[in-house]
Design a protein around this motif. Structure first.
Motif, PDB file in Angstrom:
ATOM      1  N   ASP A  91       0.836  -1.078  -0.103  1.00  0.00           N
ATOM      2  CA  ASP A  91      -0.115   0.142   0.008  1.00  0.00           C
ATOM      3  C   ASP A  91       1.020   1.486   0.075  1.00  0.00           C
ATOM      4  OD1 ASP A  91      -2.041   1.813   0.307  1.00  0.00           O
ATOM      5  OD2 ASP A  91      -3.031   1.002   1.912  1.00  0.00           O
ATOM      6  N   LEU A  92       1.416   1.590  -1.183  1.00  0.00           N
ATOM      7  CA  LEU A  92       2.557   2.633  -1.244  1.00  0.00           C
ATOM      8  C   LEU A  92       1.701   3.983  -1.075  1.00  0.00           C
ATOM      9  CD1 LEU A  92       4.435   1.738  -4.265  1.00  0.00           C
ATOM     10  CD2 LEU A  92       4.733   0.717  -2.092  1.00  0.00           C
ATOM     11  N   GLY A 119      12.130   0.651   1.893  1.00  0.00           N
ATOM     12  CA  GLY A 119      10.804  -0.277   1.492  1.00  0.00           C
ATOM     13  C   GLY A 119      10.836  -0.682  -0.006  1.00  0.00           C
ATOM     14  N   LEU A 120       9.232  -0.911  -0.474  1.00  0.00           N
ATOM     15  CA  LEU A 120       9.001  -1.455  -1.451  1.00  0.00           C
ATOM     16  C   LEU A 120       9.237  -0.323  -2.574  1.00  0.00           C
ATOM     17  CD1 LEU A 120       8.046  -3.801  -3.310  1.00  0.00           C
ATOM     18  CD2 LEU A 120       5.931  -2.931  -2.749  1.00  0.00           C
ATOM     19  N   SER A 121       8.826   0.846  -2.221  1.00  0.00           N
ATOM     20  CA  SER A 121       9.095   2.032  -3.232  1.00  0.00           C
ATOM     21  C   SER A 121      10.526   2.216  -3.467  1.00  0.00           C
ATOM     22  CB  SER A 121       8.418   3.441  -2.772  1.00  0.00           C
ATOM     23  OG  SER A 121       8.906   3.471  -1.548  1.00  0.00           O
ATOM     24  N   HIS A 122      11.513   2.098  -2.530  1.00  0.00           N
ATOM     25  CA  HIS A 122      12.849   2.308  -2.804  1.00  0.00           C
ATOM     26  C   HIS A 122      13.438   1.217  -3.615  1.00  0.00           C
ATOM     27  CE1 HIS A 122      12.282   4.556   0.902  1.00  0.00           C
ATOM     28  NE2 HIS A 122      13.149   5.148   0.496  1.00  0.00           N
ATOM     29  N   LEU A 123      13.246   0.182  -3.146  1.00  0.00           N
ATOM     30  CA  LEU A 123      13.308  -1.324  -4.275  1.00  0.00           C
ATOM     31  C   LEU A 123      13.011  -0.997  -5.735  1.00  0.00           C
ATOM     32  CD1 LEU A 123      14.379  -4.375  -4.501  1.00  0.00           C
ATOM     33  CD2 LEU A 123      12.448  -4.966  -3.770  1.00  0.00           C
ATOM     34  N   LEU A 124      11.689  -0.691  -6.005  1.00  0.00           N
ATOM     35  CA  LEU A 124      11.370  -0.907  -7.229  1.00  0.00           C
ATOM     36  C   LEU A 124      11.606   0.470  -8.042  1.00  0.00           C
ATOM     37  CD1 LEU A 124       7.258  -1.825  -6.724  1.00  0.00           C
ATOM     38  CD2 LEU A 124       9.304  -3.458  -7.183  1.00  0.00           C
ATOM     39  N   SER A 125      12.148   1.407  -7.292  1.00  0.00           N
ATOM     40  CA  SER A 125      12.607   2.527  -8.348  1.00  0.00           C
ATOM     41  C   SER A 125      14.161   2.551  -8.111  1.00  0.00           C
ATOM     42  CB  SER A 125      12.355   3.809  -7.696  1.00  0.00           C
ATOM     43  OG  SER A 125      12.772   3.919  -5.866  1.00  0.00           O
ATOM     44  N   HIS A 126      14.749   1.083  -7.676  1.00  0.00           N
ATOM     45  CA  HIS A 126      16.200   0.995  -7.859  1.00  0.00           C
ATOM     46  C   HIS A 126      16.983   1.894  -7.086  1.00  0.00           C
ATOM     47  CE1 HIS A 126      15.260  -1.789 -11.251  1.00  0.00           C
ATOM     48  NE2 HIS A 126      14.409  -0.700 -11.659  1.00  0.00           N
ATOM     49  N   PRO A 179       5.566   7.353  -3.397  1.00  0.00           N
ATOM     50  CA  PRO A 179       6.286   7.465  -4.748  1.00  0.00           C
ATOM     51  C   PRO A 179       5.161   8.469  -5.259  1.00  0.00           C
ATOM     52  CG  PRO A 179       5.525   5.485  -4.644  1.00  0.00           C
ATOM     53  CD  PRO A 179       5.081   5.918  -3.460  1.00  0.00           C
ATOM     54  N   PRO A 180       5.510   9.019  -6.599  1.00  0.00           N
ATOM     55  CA  PRO A 180       4.599   9.991  -7.284  1.00  0.00           C
ATOM     56  C   PRO A 180       3.961   9.032  -8.308  1.00  0.00           C
ATOM     57  CG  PRO A 180       6.856  10.285  -8.135  1.00  0.00           C
ATOM     58  CD  PRO A 180       7.144   9.408  -7.089  1.00  0.00           C
ATOM     59  N   ASN A 181       4.316   7.910  -8.504  1.00  0.00           N
ATOM     60  CA  ASN A 181       3.921   6.750  -9.475  1.00  0.00           C
ATOM     61  C   ASN A 181       3.636   5.517  -9.018  1.00  0.00           C
ATOM     62  OD1 ASN A 181       6.534   6.385  -9.305  1.00  0.00           O
ATOM     63  ND2 ASN A 181       6.828   6.128 -11.443  1.00  0.00           N
TER      64      ASN A 181
END
Length: 240
Positions: A71-72, A89-96, A121-123
């Motif tokens: 739930d970003l 977390g996940l947002s840091h991981l998915l944005s590399h 994140p914005p997206n």
């Protein structure tokens, strides 16, 4: 791997048995159902609490479990744990910005690990719908017996459907007396369009005091949830 402490609420007998029953039902779905998305129709139906307690119950049974807070947009998991320093977390991981090794946290509960949502994140939908998230789920699926993914309410944003499309099964959490039949059907139909079977629906926050003999026997169950949700219950009363 950093370790965090889980604020684990004490469940009374009936609540504990309910989660054991939920765990058993999930185990009977088959070994191939490993990555499970948990969603709801609207916020504050208890989705995140159910996700956490289900994951903890699976860990208690000897399973190696990873809970992913996906739930970003509005995460609540950090507030239910004790963690020092900045949370990646996940947002840091998915944005590399981070590696998967740096966003998985061990906990004071044996066999139970967490990936927090991270910074908003914005997206969110684009990150969750990207190819990298698919690869992340494929990788953790090889390491853990179960991966419980707490997703945003599907009746509010599309993120949950995007996530569920990459999961082995999905579960809907519904607050008793708060969601209309028509709205629940619309959300269910939207979830059905994903490449992910619906494993079941959990009716949450039931007032057991109105259930006759069994309501009297399990009365503390209703009192527990009424107390635990605190301000959420008050907010729902104002909107009804």
């Amino acid at each position: 791997m950093k370790e965090v402490n889980i604020y684990r609420p004490e469940l009374d007998y009936s609540a504990n048995e309910s989660y054991k029953s939920l765990r058993t039902n999930l185990l009977f779905c088959g070994e191939e159902k490993k990555v499970i998305a948990v969603t709801s129709c609207t916020p504050n139906e208890g989705k995140s609490t159910v996700s956490l307690n289900l994951a903890l119950s699976l860990a208690d049974s000897g399973k190696k479990v990873l809970m992913i807070d996906a739930d970003l947009r509005k995460s609540v998991l950090v507030g239910r744990t004790e963690v020092d320093g900045e949370v990646k977390g996940l947002s840091h991981l998915l944005s590399h910005q981070e590696t998967i090794e740096n966003v998985i946290y061990s906990t004071n509960i044996p066999r139970f690990h967490i990936i927090y949502a991270g910074k908003v994140p914005p997206n969110p939908a684009e990150l969750l719908g990207g190819e990298y998230f698919k690869r992340v789920l494929t990788a953790v699926k090889k390491v853990y017996d179960y991966v419980i993914v707490d997703t945003p309410p599907l009746g509010s944003v599309i993120d949950s459907a995007v996530i569920a499309d990459e999961c082995d099964g999905s579960i809907m959490v519904m607050e008793s007396g708060a969601i209309s039949y028509r709205f629940a059907q619309e959300v269910k139909e939207q979830l059905s369009k994903c490449n992910c079977p619906i494993l079941g629906v959990i009716l949450n926050k039931v007032d057991m005091g109105k259930q006759g003999h069994y309501g009297h026997y399990y009365g503390k169950y209703g009192k527990y949830y009424g107390k635990y949700y605190g301000k959420y219950g008050k907010e729902n009363e104002k909107t009804q």
